[in-house]
Scaffold this motif. Structure first.
Motif, PDB file in Angstrom:
ATOM      1  N   UNK A   1       0.801  -1.225   0.000  1.00  0.00           N
ATOM      2  CA  UNK A   1       0.000   0.000   0.000  1.00  0.00           C
ATOM      3  C   UNK A   1       0.834   1.275   0.000  1.00  0.00           C
ATOM      4  N   UNK A   2       1.925   1.276   0.760  1.00  0.00           N
ATOM      5  CA  UNK A   2       2.700   2.505   0.927  1.00  0.00           C
ATOM      6  C   UNK A   2       3.662   2.768  -0.228  1.00  0.00           C
ATOM      7  N   UNK A   3       3.807   1.788  -1.135  1.00  0.00           N
ATOM      8  CA  UNK A   3       4.702   1.951  -2.281  1.00  0.00           C
ATOM      9  C   UNK A   3       3.920   2.396  -3.509  1.00  0.00           C
ATOM     10  N   UNK A   4       4.602   3.028  -4.437  1.00  0.00           N
ATOM     11  CA  UNK A   4       3.967   3.442  -5.684  1.00  0.00           C
ATOM     12  C   UNK A   4       3.754   2.222  -6.582  1.00  0.00           C
ATOM     13  N   UNK A   5       3.013   2.444  -7.653  1.00  0.00           N
ATOM     14  CA  UNK A   5       2.811   1.378  -8.639  1.00  0.00           C
ATOM     15  C   UNK A   5       4.153   0.907  -9.175  1.00  0.00           C
ATOM     16  N   UNK A   6       5.016   1.850  -9.543  1.00  0.00           N
ATOM     17  CA  UNK A   6       6.331   1.484 -10.080  1.00  0.00           C
ATOM     18  C   UNK A   6       7.141   0.691  -9.061  1.00  0.00           C
ATOM     19  N   UNK A   7       7.100   1.106  -7.802  1.00  0.00           N
ATOM     20  CA  UNK A   7       7.860   0.410  -6.766  1.00  0.00           C
ATOM     21  C   UNK A   7       7.306  -0.987  -6.512  1.00  0.00           C
ATOM     22  N   UNK A   8       5.981  -1.152  -6.584  1.00  0.00           N
ATOM     23  CA  UNK A   8       5.386  -2.482  -6.463  1.00  0.00           C
ATOM     24  C   UNK A   8       5.896  -3.402  -7.571  1.00  0.00           C
ATOM     25  N   UNK A   9       5.936  -2.892  -8.780  1.00  0.00           N
ATOM     26  CA  UNK A   9       6.422  -3.700  -9.900  1.00  0.00           C
ATOM     27  C   UNK A   9       7.894  -4.049  -9.721  1.00  0.00           C
ATOM     28  N   UNK A  10       8.661  -3.091  -9.266  1.00  0.00           N
ATOM     29  CA  UNK A  10      10.086  -3.346  -9.032  1.00  0.00           C
ATOM     30  C   UNK A  10      10.285  -4.434  -7.981  1.00  0.00           C
ATOM     31  N   UNK A  11       9.407  -4.467  -6.974  1.00  0.00           N
ATOM     32  CA  UNK A  11       9.503  -5.509  -5.951  1.00  0.00           C
ATOM     33  C   UNK A  11       9.291  -6.894  -6.551  1.00  0.00           C
ATOM     34  N   UNK A  12       8.488  -6.966  -7.607  1.00  0.00           N
ATOM     35  CA  UNK A  12       8.278  -8.256  -8.268  1.00  0.00           C
ATOM     36  C   UNK A  12       9.527  -8.800  -8.920  1.00  0.00           C
ATOM     37  N   UNK A  13      10.462  -7.921  -9.240  1.00  0.00           N
ATOM     38  CA  UNK A  13      11.720  -8.349  -9.852  1.00  0.00           C
ATOM     39  C   UNK A  13      12.904  -7.747  -9.150  1.00  0.00           C
ATOM     40  N   UNK A  14      12.827  -7.681  -7.816  1.00  0.00           N
ATOM     41  CA  UNK A  14      13.832  -6.968  -7.022  1.00  0.00           C
ATOM     42  C   UNK A  14      15.245  -7.504  -7.222  1.00  0.00           C
ATOM     43  N   UNK A  15      15.381  -8.796  -7.534  1.00  0.00           N
ATOM     44  CA  UNK A  15      16.700  -9.397  -7.658  1.00  0.00           C
ATOM     45  C   UNK A  15      17.167  -9.516  -9.105  1.00  0.00           C
ATOM     46  N   UNK A  16      16.411  -8.931 -10.027  1.00  0.00           N
ATOM     47  CA  UNK A  16      16.792  -8.958 -11.440  1.00  0.00           C
ATOM     48  C   UNK A  16      17.725  -7.797 -11.759  1.00  0.00           C
ATOM     49  N   UNK A  17      18.593  -7.942 -12.747  1.00  0.00           N
ATOM     50  CA  UNK A  17      19.403  -6.806 -13.189  1.00  0.00           C
ATOM     51  C   UNK A  17      18.511  -5.646 -13.617  1.00  0.00           C
ATOM     52  N   UNK A  18      19.003  -4.427 -13.450  1.00  0.00           N
ATOM     53  CA  UNK A  18      18.186  -3.250 -13.711  1.00  0.00           C
ATOM     54  C   UNK A  18      17.601  -3.204 -15.106  1.00  0.00           C
ATOM     55  N   UNK A  19      18.387  -3.566 -16.126  1.00  0.00           N
ATOM     56  CA  UNK A  19      17.881  -3.504 -17.499  1.00  0.00           C
ATOM     57  C   UNK A  19      16.798  -4.552 -17.735  1.00  0.00           C
ATOM     58  N   UNK A  20      16.970  -5.733 -17.114  1.00  0.00           N
ATOM     59  CA  UNK A  20      15.948  -6.778 -17.245  1.00  0.00           C
ATOM     60  C   UNK A  20      14.678  -6.349 -16.525  1.00  0.00           C
ATOM     61  N   UNK A  21      14.824  -5.771 -15.344  1.00  0.00           N
ATOM     62  CA  UNK A  21      13.666  -5.306 -14.580  1.00  0.00           C
ATOM     63  C   UNK A  21      12.892  -4.256 -15.372  1.00  0.00           C
ATOM     64  N   UNK A  22      13.590  -3.347 -16.027  1.00  0.00           N
ATOM     65  CA  UNK A  22      12.927  -2.313 -16.831  1.00  0.00           C
ATOM     66  C   UNK A  22      12.179  -2.934 -18.012  1.00  0.00           C
ATOM     67  N   UNK A  23      12.799  -3.942 -18.634  1.00  0.00           N
ATOM     68  CA  UNK A  23      12.153  -4.622 -19.757  1.00  0.00           C
ATOM     69  C   UNK A  23      10.880  -5.329 -19.308  1.00  0.00           C
ATOM     70  N   UNK A  24      10.960  -6.023 -18.169  1.00  0.00           N
ATOM     71  CA  UNK A  24       9.793  -6.747 -17.671  1.00  0.00           C
ATOM     72  C   UNK A  24       8.677  -5.779 -17.273  1.00  0.00           C
ATOM     73  N   UNK A  25       9.056  -4.623 -16.726  1.00  0.00           N
ATOM     74  CA  UNK A  25       8.040  -3.641 -16.359  1.00  0.00           C
ATOM     75  C   UNK A  25       7.311  -3.157 -17.607  1.00  0.00           C
ATOM     76  N   UNK A  26       8.061  -2.956 -18.678  1.00  0.00           N
ATOM     77  CA  UNK A  26       7.427  -2.559 -19.932  1.00  0.00           C
ATOM     78  C   UNK A  26       6.439  -3.595 -20.427  1.00  0.00           C
ATOM     79  N   UNK A  27       6.792  -4.886 -20.288  1.00  0.00           N
ATOM     80  CA  UNK A  27       5.888  -5.964 -20.701  1.00  0.00           C
ATOM     81  C   UNK A  27       4.613  -5.952 -19.851  1.00  0.00           C
TER      82      UNK A  27
END
Length: 252
Positions: free
Chosen positions: A108-134
């Motif tokens: 609840x206290x995190x933004x939409x973007x931060x929630x998505x980042x938590x889903x891939x918290x251990x992924x490399x930054x570029x991979x996490x950005x790609x998955x967020x786009x998907x």
């Protein structure tokens, strides 16, 4: 279709090849309380399986068992050759399984973007950005609220966020527990359409759902669980059985 394949279809099993996920005589519950009493379920790669049945019958316990959130008493759960009954939840995630629990659980206290980042918290930054786009391509509404805290989203948007977060790992198997629960009809239709889209993109789905009418429209496999046991299984044609119509489809 060959006779053997037809027989597997009739039993609610994949028609071709070894199952991606197979529950064999599964007995499971919570502590000493047994809920499931010998459940057999098999999903092939690319299936969209729905589990329907009355409240308290063991539907949610089934998907929770795959994710190691129950006590296994007997039987086995095999995913792509791996015995999940010997693994912890974090190990199951690494094998390619994601789970969206009932109740639109978001941070609840995190933004939409931060929630998505938590889903891939251990992924490399570029991979996490790609998955967020998907994920945002599947749920464009979320893209309009990336900096908004999740607590201020509508119920439907929170459900979209829960599913999108689970997809950040690009799972081979997505487990969904009552994804349409508490949503208005328009949002329900959108959720079901998106789940069908997720499956069409190659993700195998196992879904517990009370809206049996809509769920049976999009599924490839269907299982009815009552009192901890599978009492009927098959494909979408299950909706034509009179007992299923009377009990779960309002007589249609």
């Amino acid at each position: 279709m060959a006779p053997a394949a037809r027989h597997r279809e009739a039993r609610g099993e994949p028609a071709h090849g070894a199952p991606l996920l197979e529950l064999r005589k599964l007995e499971a519950g919570y502590g000493a309380l047994a809920i499931l009493k010998g459940v057999d379920i098999a999903l092939g790669e690319g299936d969209l399986a729905v589990i329907i049945g009355p409240n308290g019958s063991g539907k949610s316990t089934t998907v929770k068992s795959v994710f190691a959130l129950t006590t296994r008493i007997a039987g086995s759960i095999v995913f792509d050759g791996h015995d999940l009954t010997r693994l912890e939840t974090h190990e199951i995630v690494r094998l390619g399984i994601s789970y969206v629990p009932q109740g639109r659980l978001v941070f609840d206290s995190l933004t939409v973007a931060e929630n998505l980042e938590m889903g891939g918290y251990d992924l490399p930054g570029d991979v996490r950005a790609e998955r967020m786009g998907e994920a945002l391509a599947l749920f464009p509404q979320l893209g309009e609220h990336l900096r908004k805290r999740a607590t201020f989203l509508s119920g439907g948007q929170q459900q979209m966020l829960s599913i999108a977060r689970a997809l950040m790992r690009r799972p081979r198997l997505l487990l969904l527990d009552e994804p349409s629960l508490g949503l208005d009809p328009k949002t329900q239709a959108l959720i079901f359409s998106t789940i069908a889209d997720i499956r069409s993109r190659g993700t195998t789905v196992m879904m517990v759902e009370q809206n049996a009418h809509q769920a049976l429209r999009i599924c490839t496999r269907a299982y009815v669980i009552e009192n901890g046991e599978v009492v009927a299984s098959g494909g979408p044609e299950l909706a034509r059985r009179k007992r299923i119509q009377d009990l779960y489809l309002g007589g249609r």
